[in-house]
Design an enzyme around this catalytic site. Structure first.
Site, short mmCIF file in Angstrom:
data_model
loop_
_atom_site.label_atom_id
_atom_site.label_comp_id
_atom_site.label_asym_id
_atom_site.label_seq_id
_atom_site.Cartn_x
_atom_site.Cartn_y
_atom_site.Cartn_z
N ARG A 74 0.85 -1.20 0.00
CA ARG A 74 0.00 0.00 0.00
C ARG A 74 0.89 1.24 0.00
NH1 ARG A 74 -2.41 3.09 4.65
NH2 ARG A 74 -4.16 4.23 3.79
N HIS B 244 -3.05 10.94 0.85
CA HIS B 244 -2.50 10.75 2.18
C HIS B 244 -1.91 12.10 2.62
CE1 HIS B 244 -1.07 7.41 5.08
NE2 HIS B 244 -0.77 8.56 5.66
N GLU C 250 -7.55 8.39 6.25
CA GLU C 250 -7.82 9.07 7.52
C GLU C 250 -8.32 10.50 7.38
OE1 GLU C 250 -4.52 8.74 10.19
OE2 GLU C 250 -4.65 6.56 10.29
N ASN D 157 -7.38 1.88 10.00
CA ASN D 157 -6.06 2.06 10.60
C ASN D 157 -6.23 2.06 12.10
OD1 ASN D 157 -5.24 2.42 7.98
ND2 ASN D 157 -4.70 4.57 8.20
N TYR E 214 -4.11 1.91 15.93
CA TYR E 214 -2.88 1.92 16.72
C TYR E 214 -3.13 1.66 18.19
CZ TYR E 214 -0.60 3.41 12.50
OH TYR E 214 -0.13 3.43 11.22
N GLU F 109 -3.58 -0.11 8.18
CA GLU F 109 -2.38 0.27 8.94
C GLU F 109 -2.47 -0.30 10.34
OE1 GLU F 109 -1.37 4.45 9.20
OE2 GLU F 109 -1.82 4.75 7.08
C1 GBH Z 1 -1.49 7.21 10.80
O1 GBH Z 1 -2.07 8.20 11.55
C2 GBH Z 1 -1.09 7.77 9.48
O2 GBH Z 1 -1.95 7.33 8.45
C3 GBH Z 1 0.34 7.52 9.13
O3 GBH Z 1 0.71 8.35 8.07
C4 GBH Z 1 1.19 7.71 10.35
O4 GBH Z 1 2.56 7.69 10.08
C5 GBH Z 1 0.85 6.63 11.32
O5 GBH Z 1 -0.52 6.60 11.57
C6 GBH Z 1 1.58 6.73 12.65
O6 GBH Z 1 1.24 7.89 13.32
O7 GBH Z 1 -5.37 12.51 17.77
O8 GBH Z 1 -6.16 12.92 19.99
O9 GBH Z 1 -7.11 11.11 18.74
C7 GBH Z 1 -2.50 7.82 12.84
C8 GBH Z 1 -3.06 9.01 13.54
C9 GBH Z 1 -2.64 8.90 15.85
C10 GBH Z 1 -4.78 9.55 15.05
C11 GBH Z 1 -3.19 8.74 17.22
C12 GBH Z 1 -5.32 9.41 16.42
C13 GBH Z 1 -4.79 9.50 18.78
C14 GBH Z 1 -4.69 10.77 19.56
N1 GBH Z 1 -3.63 8.69 14.83
N2 GBH Z 1 -4.28 9.66 17.40
S1 GBH Z 1 -5.91 11.91 18.99
#
Ligand code: GBH
Length: 466
Positions: free
Chosen positions: A83, A127, A172, A301, A303, A372
């Site tokens: 991707r 993106h 996103e 995605n 995390y 992701e």
């Molecule tokens: C992704 O974003 C992206 O698509 C990617 O480009 C990036 O490198 C990767 O993750 C790692 O960061 O914002 O207060 O809700 C993830 C973005 C990060 C959004 C955590 C939500 C939680 C805190 N996410 N975030 S808040």
């Protein structure tokens, strides 16, 4: 023997798509080559104080010049899919007009190289790298940007549609709208919650218009998708006030996209929550029908999960630049317990299971892809030069186990894309955080396969966990 009947194995379904993911601005570099002009991330990262250490994506992982080497890495991993995102400012530097063929040639070479290596290309059209000229004309809060995006989608599909069969319109949109236009921690760095709500609607509209353009352009068997960073939410307690806090974040974090795209409606509670900011008159007749054009899968995605509670009355001042219009001042984010990654994000694979099974129930029949998942950790090199990242392996193992469990419980998950192939430009954190399973020495651009990459190659090779 790994295949002995006694071995406990977590096998994934036949045909499961095993991939890695990247994004153009985070890896390509070559910011001024072959006709590329600045995107909002070039402008933002060059402005003092926006990105840690003043880092920019000018060179990044120099992927633009190291295509063959990076495709060879993918081949070594044995992944079935890759991707990547297409940089709009390479294809249409001003965001308008005919395509720049030199810009498209890079993606033609990438895609041809992938196909020659028997890897399926999965292209994301957006993106986060909006051509700066379109931001100057108003950016995503401006309706016309959605029209421009659909045109860009069409000309990119015309160029690559014979070789790319899986397309993602947006990555996103929550981050792009609310981190970009409400909290301002991402480009273009604006702090206007009403503008962010307009942006969110125009992202939905852009997705719908682009889906229509792609259907008209691509061969019938092509797959069109959208990737959301859905928030996996937990109330701190079962109190009505905490559940209401979850509802508010679910509205402006999740249903603001899910409801229009999959049900052709706006969440009524969101409209109410945000009434002091906007009357939503920017949503025009017919928009929601456009937005809800059928798509073939949903990308997720994930995390970490988010724990929320009701704000303590008078306890904490209303956040000035919150990315949560309609919830600011009413909701408190509670640090989740347990281990953390280098981003300080909690490690909690159950949140992924909960998200996948929720979507199984709420969007029956919609195939899902984890587009992701991964973690930043400070890896370390031993004297031989080998790079060790045991925490990342544990993070990935736990999350793949959660995906397997969700599939076993009926979630239609078709693939998993590990973020990320390479250490890269981590947005507002610059190069200070490493998400790669391949280490990049940014001084020399030398790539070193980490332990996690070897581990992932084994998982892909055996089609599951041991
Ligand atoms: C992704 O974003 C992206 O698509 C990617 O480009 C990036 O490198 C990767 O993750 C790692 O960061 O914002 O207060 O809700 C993830 C973005 C990060 C959004 C955590 C939500 C939680 C805190 N996410 N975030 S808040």
């Amino acid at each position: 023997d790994a295949r002995s009947p006694l071995a406990t194995e977590l096998r994934f379904p036949h045909g499961f798509r095993w991939g890695t993911a990247t994004a153009a601005y985070q890896i390509e570099g070559a910011a001024t080559e072959d006709g590329r002009t600045p995107s909002i991330w070039d402008t933002f990262s060059r402005a003092p104080g926006r990105v840690r250490n003043g880092d920019t994506g000018d060179i990044a992982a120099d992927h633009y010049h190291r295509l063959d080497e990076d495709i060879a890495l993918l081949k070594e991993l044995g992944v079935t899919d890759y991707r990547f995102s297409v940089a709009w400012p390479r294809v249409q530097p001003t965001g308008r007009g005919p395509a720049v063929q030199r810009g498209l040639d890079f993606y033609r070479r990438l895609v041809d190289g992938l196909l020659a290596a028997d890897i399926r290309p999965v292209a994301t059209l957006y993106h986060w790298d909006l051509p700066q000229e379109l931001e100057d004309a108003g950016g995503w809060p401006q309706r016309e940007t959605a029209q421009r995006f659909a045109e860009y989608a069409r000309i990119t599909a015309e160029a690559l549609g014979d070789r790319v069969s899986t397309w993602t319109t947006l990555n996103e949109p929550w981050c792009a709208a609310f981190l970009g236009y409400a909290s301002g921690v991402h480009a273009p760095g604006r702090t206007d919650p009403a503008a962010a709500l307009r942006a969110a609607h125009h992202f939905n509209l852009a997705h719908g218009l682009a889906t229509r353009a792609l259907r008209e352009t691509l061969p019938a068997k092509s797959e069109i998708s959208l990737t959301l960073n859905l928030h996996s939410l937990r109330p701190l307690t079962d109190s009505a006030a905490d559940l209401d806090a979850v509802r508010r974040i679910d509205a402006v974090g999740n249903r603001i996209f899910l409801d229009p795209v999959f049900h052709g409606r706006l969440p009524a509670d969101l409209v109410e929550d945000t009434a002091s900011l906007t009357d939503w008159s920017f949503v025009r007749d017919g928009d929601l029908e456009t937005v809800s054009a059928p798509i073939d899968s949903l990308g997720i995605n994930y995390y970490s999960p988010t724990v929320v509670a009701a704000a303590v009355p008078g306890g904490s001042p209303e956040e000035e630049a919150s990315p949560w219009p309609g919830a600011a001042g009413r909701v408190r984010f509670v640090p989740a317990p347990g281990p953390r990654t280098a981003m300080d994000w909690p490690v909690d694979a159950d949140g992924l299971y909960e998200l996948l099974t929720r979507l199984r129930d709420e969007l029956p029949g919609t195939p899902l892809m984890v587009t992701e998942n991964g973690a930043a950790y400070d890896d370390y090199a031993d004297p031989s030069g080998a790079v060790h990242d045991p925490e990342r392996v544990e993070y990935l193992r736990g999350h793949l186990t959660a995906v397997h469990r969700a599939i076993g419980d009926g979630a239609p998950v078709r693939g998993y894309f590990l973020w990320s192939l390479l250490d890269n430009f981590e947005w507002a954190y610059g190069y200070s955080k490493r998400f790669g399973i391949v280490h990049v020495d940014f001084a020399t651009q030398r790539r070193t396969v980490k332990d996690s990459a070897r581990w992932y190659a084994e998982v892909v090779g055996r089609g599951g966990l041991d």
